[in-house]
Design a protein around this motif. Sequence first.
Motif: not given
Length: 276
Positions: A143-148, A200-212
């Motif tokens: 969560m912390l990494a995706d929030a960044s 918040g929506l863009f943060a959700f999309l960043y985290a939802w699609s995170d692979f790295m």
Amino acid sequence: MATVTVTSKPKRRWGATITGLVILCAMLFPLYWMVNTALQPDSGLLEVSPVPGSLDLSGFTSAITEQGGHLLTSLVVALGAVAICLAIAAPAAYGLAQFRLPGTKSIVFGTLITQMVPGIVIANALYSAYVDLGLVNSYFGLMLADASLGIPFAIVLMRSFMVAIPKEVIEAAEVDGAGKLRTFLQVVLPMSRNSLITAGLFAFLYAWSDFMFALTLNTTDEVKPVTLGIYQYIGAHVGDWGSVMAASVLSAIPAAVLLVLAQKYIAAGITGGSVK
């Protein structure tokens, strides 16, 4: 005698409409082919019919069985990342917008620059720190990494909106006895609703699609988002492309639903700070 000039505006409008439809169809074709393949789970990748003869949902059944837990993990991680992102970005944006801090423009510019750093560089640096902190293979660590990923964009977006809030409104709240924190929570945040939803929506999309980060910061199957699940689900040789595409369709539904529901807030949030 007066001459009548015939304009070609209707033709231009039809031409623009047809061009827009062609571009839209081209952009949506991969999505259609993904759904089409998901409805034909017994066909090979080169044997898929352009139009499914019957609706076969066995691919979706298999995807839910094998990827349902990963979808739930992605949802938990994405929502947690949104909460962390807004909790950090909102006060930072308010401070940069309303307080006369030295070097504000440099801070905002530096925030934008951080988004240019390649993700693999951040992931490798985080892994060493996560090992020391015991955050590898943990929900909070991911969560912390995706929030960044969303914090820099959220700060810049919300700051541009909060700058446009009249100072008279904030001063009136302080005259009524509200402190800095209460003014921020009860006055600034409600007035910044559109930018909060957008960030918040863009943060959700960043985290939802995170692979790295999911691939780098997890070494076991305890915390496996759907992006990593599909990646390992495919493997070197894929025989059931229907289930793979069905899992991809299911992973795209939450993001698509959120984009549709928050469309008007996104437009208002992005343009809200452009006019003061």
